[in-house]
Design a protein around this motif. Structure first.
Motif, mmCIF file in Angstrom:
data_model
loop_
_atom_site.group_PDB
_atom_site.id
_atom_site.type_symbol
_atom_site.label_atom_id
_atom_site.label_comp_id
_atom_site.label_asym_id
_atom_site.label_seq_id
_atom_site.Cartn_x
_atom_site.Cartn_y
_atom_site.Cartn_z
ATOM 1 N N ASP A 217 0.858 -1.177 0.000
ATOM 2 C CA ASP A 217 0.000 0.000 0.000
ATOM 3 C C ASP A 217 0.898 1.232 0.000
ATOM 4 O O ASP A 217 1.984 1.198 0.568
ATOM 5 C CB ASP A 217 -0.834 -0.083 1.299
ATOM 6 C CG ASP A 217 -1.629 1.160 1.602
ATOM 7 O OD1 ASP A 217 -1.966 1.902 0.685
ATOM 8 O OD2 ASP A 217 -1.919 1.381 2.801
ATOM 9 N N LYS A 219 0.904 4.808 1.404
ATOM 10 C CA LYS A 219 0.113 5.580 2.367
ATOM 11 C C LYS A 219 0.308 7.089 2.263
ATOM 12 O O LYS A 219 -0.577 7.849 2.636
ATOM 13 C CB LYS A 219 0.485 5.166 3.795
ATOM 14 C CG LYS A 219 -0.029 3.791 4.191
ATOM 15 C CD LYS A 219 -0.101 3.662 5.712
ATOM 16 C CE LYS A 219 -0.733 2.360 6.150
ATOM 17 N NZ LYS A 219 0.194 1.219 6.177
ATOM 18 N N GLY A 231 -5.330 7.262 3.864
ATOM 19 C CA GLY A 231 -5.829 5.887 3.980
ATOM 20 C C GLY A 231 -5.150 4.960 2.992
ATOM 21 O O GLY A 231 -5.200 3.742 3.141
ATOM 22 N N PHE A 274 -5.461 -8.934 8.927
ATOM 23 C CA PHE A 274 -4.561 -8.127 8.106
ATOM 24 C C PHE A 274 -3.316 -7.914 8.956
ATOM 25 O O PHE A 274 -3.391 -7.327 10.028
ATOM 26 C CB PHE A 274 -5.305 -6.827 7.803
ATOM 27 C CG PHE A 274 -4.554 -5.658 7.229
ATOM 28 C CD1 PHE A 274 -3.175 -5.527 7.234
ATOM 29 C CD2 PHE A 274 -5.298 -4.625 6.665
ATOM 30 C CE1 PHE A 274 -2.550 -4.411 6.706
ATOM 31 C CE2 PHE A 274 -4.682 -3.504 6.133
ATOM 32 C CZ PHE A 274 -3.300 -3.400 6.168
ATOM 33 N N ASN A 290 -4.837 -5.747 11.840
ATOM 34 C CA ASN A 290 -6.169 -5.197 11.624
ATOM 35 C C ASN A 290 -7.142 -6.372 11.541
ATOM 36 O O ASN A 290 -6.773 -7.453 11.074
ATOM 37 C CB ASN A 290 -6.239 -4.367 10.341
ATOM 38 C CG ASN A 290 -5.406 -3.094 10.453
ATOM 39 O OD1 ASN A 290 -5.573 -2.334 11.395
ATOM 40 N ND2 ASN A 290 -4.521 -2.878 9.522
ATOM 41 N N ARG A 292 -9.689 -6.879 9.682
ATOM 42 C CA ARG A 292 -10.469 -6.676 8.456
ATOM 43 C C ARG A 292 -9.516 -6.689 7.272
ATOM 44 O O ARG A 292 -8.306 -6.767 7.463
ATOM 45 C CB ARG A 292 -11.126 -5.297 8.542
ATOM 46 C CG ARG A 292 -10.030 -4.256 8.850
ATOM 47 C CD ARG A 292 -10.431 -2.837 8.772
ATOM 48 N NE ARG A 292 -9.366 -1.977 9.235
ATOM 49 C CZ ARG A 292 -8.346 -1.552 8.502
ATOM 50 N NH1 ARG A 292 -8.254 -1.902 7.236
ATOM 51 N NH2 ARG A 292 -7.404 -0.780 9.008
ATOM 52 N N GLY A 294 -7.723 -4.699 4.020
ATOM 53 C CA GLY A 294 -7.218 -3.334 3.849
ATOM 54 C C GLY A 294 -7.903 -2.627 2.698
ATOM 55 O O GLY A 294 -8.525 -3.242 1.845
ATOM 56 N N ASP A 295 -7.758 -1.316 2.685
ATOM 57 C CA ASP A 295 -8.291 -0.501 1.614
ATOM 58 C C ASP A 295 -7.248 0.579 1.332
ATOM 59 O O ASP A 295 -6.953 1.363 2.239
ATOM 60 C CB ASP A 295 -9.614 0.115 2.078
ATOM 61 C CG ASP A 295 -10.407 0.721 0.930
ATOM 62 O OD1 ASP A 295 -9.864 0.827 -0.185
ATOM 63 O OD2 ASP A 295 -11.579 1.084 1.155
ATOM 64 N N PRO A 296 -6.574 0.606 0.185
ATOM 65 C CA PRO A 296 -6.932 0.025 -1.105
ATOM 66 C C PRO A 296 -6.371 -1.369 -1.408
ATOM 67 O O PRO A 296 -6.485 -1.812 -2.553
ATOM 68 C CB PRO A 296 -6.333 1.034 -2.087
ATOM 69 C CG PRO A 296 -5.080 1.494 -1.413
ATOM 70 C CD PRO A 296 -5.411 1.512 0.056
ATOM 71 N N GLU A 297 -5.803 -2.070 -0.417
ATOM 72 C CA GLU A 297 -5.254 -3.389 -0.724
ATOM 73 C C GLU A 297 -6.306 -4.325 -1.319
ATOM 74 O O GLU A 297 -6.020 -5.126 -2.212
ATOM 75 C CB GLU A 297 -4.665 -4.031 0.534
ATOM 76 C CG GLU A 297 -3.364 -3.395 1.027
ATOM 77 C CD GLU A 297 -3.576 -2.380 2.116
ATOM 78 O OE1 GLU A 297 -4.628 -1.690 2.093
ATOM 79 O OE2 GLU A 297 -2.707 -2.264 2.994
#
Ligand code: AMP
Ligand code: GLY
Length: 422
Positions: A217, A219, A231, A274, A290, A292, A294-297
């Motif tokens: 990612d 960042k 993000g 994550f 995390n 959940r 990831g975003d944008p992963e």
């Protein structure tokens, strides 16, 4: 079966896009979703942190499974709410319970868990108002820069890295005195680790797990990884340095001990984990967990999954993930995040987005978008992720950048150097 995805970003659009391809799913609902998800499935107006609204949606739309995108509902106990409700307890929810979500919701818990389970991570100490006088002596034991983390969720702003010991001490005190509200009632101070970061994901039913494609990612808002943290401005998968021998270390020193640690501590974890990792001279260390995706992963990881994602989710729900199959495409997938100029600071919303119909050979995942009449408008900082596939990273990036250039909205900005360091 009808499925409900909670959240409203690019990650949720990617989940909806993939799950809509499953033969086992009749209808995909997204709550609250965005303009893009309304083309992929059906949006439901709800707040994922209002569990009564979620229950209403489950009943109204005959939902058979719920997938939670963001961390906040998980940390607030949505899984527990489902288990405590006579009707909802029969509806599987993908995402850990409150206990498991502490891996993300409490940095102090996560660091303690890592230490108890001998998982490589930066040296640290945790502080609250009862031991503030020990902050300075501990900082003196460390080499600058100093990494200071508010214990709880702080909207992505809770990690501060400072070079000056005075400023570092002041930051710890400011956090303890309410800079981030309750999220800072405890503060973790840790050793800075130097290396290159990557994001590794698994899905687990609490006993076994499947390793999903890894991603990198970007960042920072500015070219060459400069400027403010965002993000995420783009992502690539696979990550070239995450070769077989590196990933074997990740499995043996990080993932397996995490799963065993959860089992030994009586945490039944059903969902995604994550692992925010850093490669320090060839050895992986955990920067953060995390609870959940990831975003944008997700916008690169999900397109690399060849198998039916719903089949894996069903494996999580039924506790037989081990019997399910995960196939992955070898291709590279890259994504470029188109953002509102000014993000992550202040920016304007409501700009008309044009050119979406011109996109060819990329998938457009919406993040901060909304529908107004027959127009698509910007409604957030991160607006659209343009994901593309290629035999090489260069090929995928060329496609993403070509299509990004066809999309426009007022004050559009994106980084032109995603993948520059790989
Ligand atoms: P986190 O919210 O824990 O992911 O931290 C945000 C960012 O701070 C990470 O993505 C890293 O870039 C950086 N960071 C956190 N902890 C450390 C550390 N111990 N050493 C170096 N960088 C760190
Ligand atoms: N892209 C980092 C995150 O989702 O937290």
């Amino acid at each position: 079966m009808n499925i409900l995805i909670l959240g409203s970003g690019g990650r949720e659009h990617a989940l909806a896009w993939k799950l809509a391809q499953s033969k086992k799913i009749s209808k995909v609902f997204i709550g609250p979703g965005n303009a893009g998800t309304s083309f992929t499935g059906t949006n439901i107006s709800l707040n994922p942190e209002n569990f009564m609204e979620v229950k209403r949606a489950v009943l109204d739309h005959d939902i058979g499974m719920v997938v939670v995108g963001p961390e906040a509902p998980l940390v607030a106990g949505i899984h527990d709410y489902f288990l405590e409700d006579d009707y909802l307890r029969n509806i599987p929810l993908i995402g850990p319970d409150r206990c498991g979500a502490r891996l993300e919701g409490s940095k102090e818990f996560a660091k303690g868990f890592l230490k108890r389970n001998n998982i490589p991570t930066a040296a640290y100490r945790s502080f609250d108002l009862s031991n503030v006088e020990e902050v300075r002596p501990f900082l003196k034991e460390l080499d600058p820069p100093y990494v200071i983390k508010a214990d709880g969720l702080a909207a992505g702003k809770g990690v501060v890295i400072l070079n000056d010991i005075e400023e570092a001490e002041k930051e710890v005190l400011d956090m303890l005195h309410g800079k981030f509200g309750k999220a800072g009632s405890k503060v973790v101070v840790e050793q800075f680790l130097k290396g290159i970061e990557l994001s590794v994901f698994i899905i687990t039913d609490g006993h076994s797990y499947k390793l999903l494609p890894e991603a990198k990612d970007y960042k920072k808002a500015g070219e060459g990884d400069t400027g403010l943290n965002t993000g995420g401005m783009g992502a690539v998968s696979p990550v070239p340095f995450a070769d077989e021998s590196f990933m074997l270390k990740v499995k043996e020193t990080i993932i397996d001990p995490t799963i065993n640690g959860l089992i030994n501590e009586g945490i039944v974890y059903k969902g995604f984990i994550f692992f925010g990792l850093i490669n320090v001279n060839g050895d992986p260390f955990v920067i953060e967990y995390n609870a959940r995706l990831g975003d944008p992963e997700s916008e690169v990881v999900i397109p690399r999954i060849k198998s039916d994602l719903f089949d894996l989710l069903e494996g999580v729900a039924e506790g037989n993930l081990q019997e399910r199959c995960l196939e992955v495409y070898d291709d590279y997938v890259t994504t470029i995040m188109l953002v509102s100029g000014g993000y992550p600071g202040t920016y304007k919303k409501g700009k008309v987005i044009s050119g979406l119909d011109k996109v060819n050979n990329s998938v457009v995942f919406h993040a901060g978008t909304m529908i107004s009449g027959d127009e698509v408008l910007t409604s957030g900082g991160r607006v659209i992720a343009v994901s593309s596939r290629g035999k090489t990273m260069k090929e995928a990036l060329a496609e993403s950048y070509h299509n990004a250039g066809l999309i426009s909205f007022g004050n559009i900005y994106y980084r032109t150097d995603i993948g520059f360091d790989l």
